[in-house]
Structures are given as C-alpha cells and as structure tokens.
Enzyme design. Structure first.
Site, PDB file in Angstrom:
ATOM      1  CG  ASP A   1      -2.311   0.538   0.894  1.00  0.00           C
ATOM      2  OD1 ASP A   1      -2.429   1.309  -0.077  1.00  0.00           O
ATOM      3  OD2 ASP A   1      -3.263   0.208   1.618  1.00  0.00           O
TER       4      ASP A   1
ATOM      5  CG  ASP B   1      -8.800   2.332  -1.202  1.00  0.00           C
ATOM      6  OD1 ASP B   1      -8.275   1.227  -1.469  1.00  0.00           O
ATOM      7  OD2 ASP B   1      -8.198   3.229  -0.593  1.00  0.00           O
TER       8      ASP B   1
END
Length: 684
Positions: free
Chosen positions: A431, A488
């Site tokens: 990430d 997301d």
C-alpha cells in the site's frame, strides 16, 4: 537523407535524419514491408510559413529551443546557472538506437526504440560531460495526428479513478502533470488521440502510455503553422543535478479498430511481455481480504471463522490486512515498525497461516513500507529518514520515508524479508496511502530498487500495487508487481465505470475487483449481491466483507458466480477486453474474447435509467462475419417481473452469425438500474 523503420503488430514508425536529430516522418498503421521509405520522407516534407525550414518539419524526437521553436523543447537544462541550448547531430544509428551529439556543449542524447509485442517502447537517455541541472527531458517526441479533433486523457480521485477527460486540439499547449510523487489518481500517465469519428470499435486511434511511477508531465503542442507534437517525461524539475539522465519508457500503440485496438495492445503487453508471474502455470486465485470485516481488530478465533466461511464460498487466497504489526490499533501509529504484534499474535502468524492452508487457501499479508507514523519506534530513532521538512502537513496521520536513502531501503528490506523468510506467504498487498510532500524522482527510483531486490530473493511472492486504490497504476510499477488494486471503492456501480475505463490500459488478470459489503461504506449505497458479484467477476475476482453476514440467498449467489468465474478464468484471464459502443448511454458494456476467438462473454451493466422504454440493441465486435455463434444469457433468471415481453435471448440460447451480432446486435431484457446482464458466446 537517412531513414529507418520500426514495426510492431498493427503499427509502423519511420524515422529520418538529414544529419540532425531524427524526425518521426510517419507513425501510423502498418506499412507494407516493401514500402519505399524515401517516398515516405518526401511525403512528410512541408513548407513552413516564414521560410524557417523547407525540408523535414523540425519537430524532432527532441525538439530544440535553438531552432526558434515556439512549443515545448524536448530538453531544458542549466549549467552553472545558465540555460543551455543544444544543437545535436546524428553520429550513430543501429537497430533502433540513435545517438546524437553536441560536441560544443559536451552532450550526448540517445533514443532507443524496440518492438515489444503490439507496442513500440521508446526511451531517451542524456549524458553530459559536465554536471548539469535538468528541468525537462522528453521521451522521444511523436507527431500528433492531424485528423484528430480531441485528446482523451484521464483525471480521477480516491474512489473515483480513471475518469476520461476530453480536450480539443487547439493552438498552444495542452499540459497534464502529476506532481504527487506517484503516477496519480488525478493524472494517470496515459492518453489517447483518436481521429475524428473514432469510437470504441471503429476508426483510427493513436495512444501513449508513460511507464513511470514517480510523477510525469505530458505536453500536446499545436504550433501556429498547424504542426502537432506530443511529449511525455518525468515531472518537471524533480531530479537532482548530475551527468546521466533517462526517461521512463514511452509505449506507443496505433489502431484502425477504434480505441479497442490500442487498449488491447496495452493489455497484451502488460500481461504477456512486461509482468513476471510468480506462478505462471497456476490459475489466478480468488481473493479474500479481511479489511472490511475486522479493520484493526485482530483475533485468531474470529479470523479463523471468517476464513472457514470464505473458503466455503470459493476463496483461494486469504489476505490479512492492516493491523498485525507494532502496536497498530488505528491508523495513527506503528507504520515503520514491521514486527508482528505479540499482543494480538502471541504465537505469531503461523497458526492463522496453518489454518488458512488447511482450508486449501494460500496466505497474503498487507504492508505499507514507504510510510511511517510519527508515533513509531522508527520515527523516534530515525527522524532523519523522513522525506520533507519537519513541519510538513501530514496526510492520513503519516509521513513518507526517503527511499532514495540506501539505509532506508536496507532497513525495509530486512524487515520485510524477515517476515517472508519465516512464514509461508504467497502475496503482499503493498500500500501507499499518501502523496509525497515534495515531488522527487529519486523516490521512484528507490522503490523500484527495493521491489527489485525483494522480487529477486522472493520470486514466488506476488505483489499488488495499491496506492489508496488506483494511485499508482502504470507499466513502471508493474515491472515489479503482478496486480493492482484499482480503487478503494467496492461500490459496484462506481466499479463498473472505473473498470470499464481502466480497460483502456489494464487486462483482467492484473485488475483486482472484490465483492464488497451489502452497504458500501465509501458511497452509502446498497446493492443487490447479483450486481456486486457480476461486477467483481469482470476482473480478478475477490471478496472483501464479513462473509458471516451474508444471507442464505446472498451466499448461494456468490458461490454460484464464483464457481462460474473459476470455470472460465483460464481463458478469460488471457482474453482481450473490448469496450462496446452502446446506443443507450445508460449501459456500460464490454466483450471479453478468447485469444483463439472461439468464445466470448459480454457484460452489459445498467448504470442508470434509460432514456426510452425499450432497451436499444447492443452491437458486439471483433467476431468472424460468416461464423455462427451460440449466444446465451446465463443469468436470465435475474429478469425482473416487469420484463414481460418475450424476447429470444430471454427464452434460451440463440444461434446468430458474427455479422448479425456486429450489425443488428442483441436486444437485452428490460431491467432496473444497477443490474448486469451476462451473455456467453461460443463459435460453432
């Protein structure tokens, strides 16, 4: 005059030189092998108003400011505080590599071209005998199409990636720049240049993708005399002074079958030529990610129960997300402290891994190595390792580690390697949840170096690039990774559009797409499990919710769609994704066609209410005109009770010719918005 040609399937690039920097005199659809290049060069000559030149148009691979250029020069640099204005001469040309030299300034520039699958890959390298400060260096500049009226590039944001922007070609410069230290939600490094009238399936289109993850700039110039040129390079002024500089790789594609031709060239190049697959013979596994089930609340008993349920639904990879390390109970602490938290995991991660593997799944783990919280042992020990000034504005309660520092990279490698070497880990979700405080190309070089070292020592581990979703999606990062987390947002309606537009670059095999919770926390919307499941099934499928919350009906639907995905993944993960031209703007549709052309599947998503009562026909594409195809609506049981008219597709399989499917099209059943029709086709 010297001339050369570079060929890739579907396109030809012809370069010529009269002793200066080469000029792209032709870039377009493939030319015959026996084409006379001298005739191509002659055809490219034009008389420029003002008599400045009367031979080849001098918008070269590196346009020079010293030529009284009115647009963006390909090189802007300074030595001892003064601008330099090179005049390059060609000194060598061999097998797609062209070397030019300015002896007076001590500068050598090299342009390299290579056919890689269906794309042409191009780079520029600059070497200076004396130290210089580089402001801008373009990858080889290409002529813009004269028969185009608009430029298609992309904008975006968190949970709203890959939004197509349309700008007219006009006098002056169209510029897009990403200065956040990554390829960016807001400006992905890709642009399409369609000729007038081109659609998804028809017309001539040119496209470029700049394969670099650390921020970029694009210039599309139109000169007063009408000449057009397109440049890509690193974000301006982001490199330290030095002697050697190289651009990212610029990938070129040309199509005579609309946007899809370029999209397929990029998809195939990424999937088949660029990415190194850790397990090339293994089917792509169905994901399960526990983030939206537990967040930071880790408990072995709970996670084991979730794993049991996920495996029963069809998951084949279990991913433990954020919260397993340091003292990570929320997002304000512990980034940088990559040691397993003994409070949550007194026996380490091995018991969970063993449980997951006993269920027939492999195990994945979340990291965010480039970031640090100020509340961490690492920040307290090494505040000097943090990029940017001490009083910077934080993003997401965190800061960025300086990856240009070899000590930082060594520390991160040691921490990650310690976990990988002591646990059976199949996958890393990597990430990157904030922008850089300053635009710095050295950060991009640093992350490539760290990833390359890990890939060398742990080649069996798959890595996903996630940057708050799709904030770092480009060919540069995909040289070191095998999957991207596109957004997301698990909102199926948002995902339908994002996936559709990202297919102008990304193949299904690298594009993660998960079935989220019934109620989406990023949009507030609630969607039926059928819509959520089929949208996720368009790409590399996974789940990301608490599977224990599913109703019996939801569990049955998800199990069934997952089984369909598994039964078709072998051919679909190698399929071309073709965006369809829907006559109804409320329909977002695509056709995935097998590499051998023997089968296809159409996903037709109803994204809004239609403008008319009856559905309009949906034309297919890229089929053999005289071949016969059996087509079947495989989810016709999902038809609403208000869809009362008997239409053939709703009643059962049909046999139609490719010509019928591409011209007359298919009439789909009526439906409410937020639904998906799925049609299978088989050549008979």
């Amino acid at each position: 005059m010297q001339s050369w040609r570079i060929d890739a399937p579907g396109q030809t690039l012809v370069l010529a030189s009269e002793g200066r920097t080469p000029v792209a005199v032709y870039w377009g659809p493939s030319l015959p092998e026996d084409q006379d290049l001298a005739a191509i060069c002659d055809a490219a000559k034009r008389d420029v108003t003002g008599g400045m030149i009367d031979a080849l148009p001098q918008l070269s691979l590196c346009p020079e400011e010293g030529d009284s250029l009115q647009g963006q020069p390909g090189l802007q640099a300074y030595r001892d505080g003064a601008a330099i204005y090179p005049r390059f001469a060609l000194v060598a040309a061999e097998e797609g590599v062209f070397t030019c030299r300015d002896d007076a300034l001590g500068l050598t520039v090299t342009f390299s071209f290579e056919a890689q699958g269906a794309v042409i890959a191009a780079t520029t390298k600059l070497v200076s005998d004396h130290k210089i400060t580089l402001h801008h260096l373009a990858a080889p500049a290409m002529s813009g199409p004269q028969f185009a009226e608009e430029i298609l590039d992309f904008s975006g944001r968190w949970i709203g990636e890959f939004q197509i922007e349309r700008a007219p070609w006009r006098a002056g410069t169209h510029m897009r720049e990403a200065r956040g230290g990554r390829s960016g939600h807001e400006t992905p490094p890709i642009a399409y240049f369609p000729e007038t009238g081109a659609t998804n399936t028809r017309g001539t289109v040119f496209a470029m993708h700049y394969g670099w993850s650390g921020g970029h700039v694009m210039y599309a110039d139109e000169q007063p005399d009408g000449r057009r040129q397109i440049q890509f390079g690193h974000a301006t002024g982001t490199r330290a002074a030095g002697h050697e500089f190289e651009t990212g790789t610029l990938y070129l594609a040309v199509s005579e079958t609309g946007l899809n031709g370029c999209a397929v060239a990029f998809q195939r190049h990424l999937r088949d030529a660029l990415i190194t697959w850790p397990h090339p013979d293994r089917p792509r596994p169905v994901h399960y990610n526990c983030w939206e089930a537990i967040y930071f609340d880790h408990d072995f008993v709970e996670l084991a129960a979730i794993a049991d349920r996920a495996a029963a639904l069809g998951a084949e990879r279990f991913v433990l997300d954020d919260g397993w390390f340091g003292k990570r109970d929320d997002d304000t602490s512990s980034l940088g402290d990559w040691d397993i938290d003994p409070r949550k995991w007194p026996d380490g991660l091995t018991p969970l891994i063993d449980h997951v593997q006993a269920l027939g799944m492999v195990f994945g783990l979340w990291f965010e190595p480039e970031m640090v919280n100020m509340d961490s042992d690492l920040a307290r020990t090494h505040p000097d390792w943090i990029l940017g000034r001490a009083d910077q504005v934080e993003g997401r309660q965190q800061r960025v580690l300086d990856l240009s520092n070899p000590e930082v990279r060594s520390y991160l490698y040691d921490k990650i390697a310690a976990v990988l070497s002591t646990h059976d880990i199949d996958y890393i979700k990597w990430d990157h949840n904030r922008l850089l405080p300053v635009a710095d190309a050295a950060q991009g070089d640093g992350i490539y170096a760290l990833l390359a070292r890990l890939r060398t020592d742990f080649p069996q581990v798959e890595i996903e690039s996630c940057a708050s979703g799709g904030g770092r999606v480009d060919a540069g990062i995909l040289r070191h990774t095998q999957r991207v987390w596109l957004s997301d947002s698990n909102d199926a309606l948002e995902r339908l559009r994002i996936q559709h537009d990202a297919a102008l670059m990304l193949p299904a095999s690298v594009t993660g797409s998960h079935v989220g919770p019934r109620h989406c926390h990023t949009s507030g919307r609630t969607h039926d499990i059928r819509f959520r499941a089929w949208v996720a099934a368009q790409r590399h499928m996974g789940f990301e919710m608490d599977p224990r919350d599913l109703t019996d009906d939801e569990a049955e639907v998800l199990t069934r769609v997952t089984a369909w995905w598994k039964a078709n993944r072998d051919w679909r993960m190698d399929a071309d994704i073709l965006r369809l031209d829907a006559a109804d703007p409320s329909v977002i549709s695509e056709q995935q066609i097998a590499s051998d052309g023997t089968q296809f599947v159409v996903f037709a998503g109803k994204a809004a209410s239609g403008g008319q009562n009856m559905p309009r026909p949906l034309r297919l594409t890229a089929l053999e005109r005289n071949a016969r195809y059996k087509v079947e609506l495989i989810n016709r049981d999902e038809a609403n009770h208000l869809s009362r008219i008997s239409i053939p597709l709703k009643e059962g399989p049909m046999v139609l010719t490719g010509q019928q499917l591409m011209q007359q099209g298919l009439i789909l059943p009526w439906s409410f918005p937020d639904r998906m029709w799925v049609i299978e086709g088989t050549k008979i």
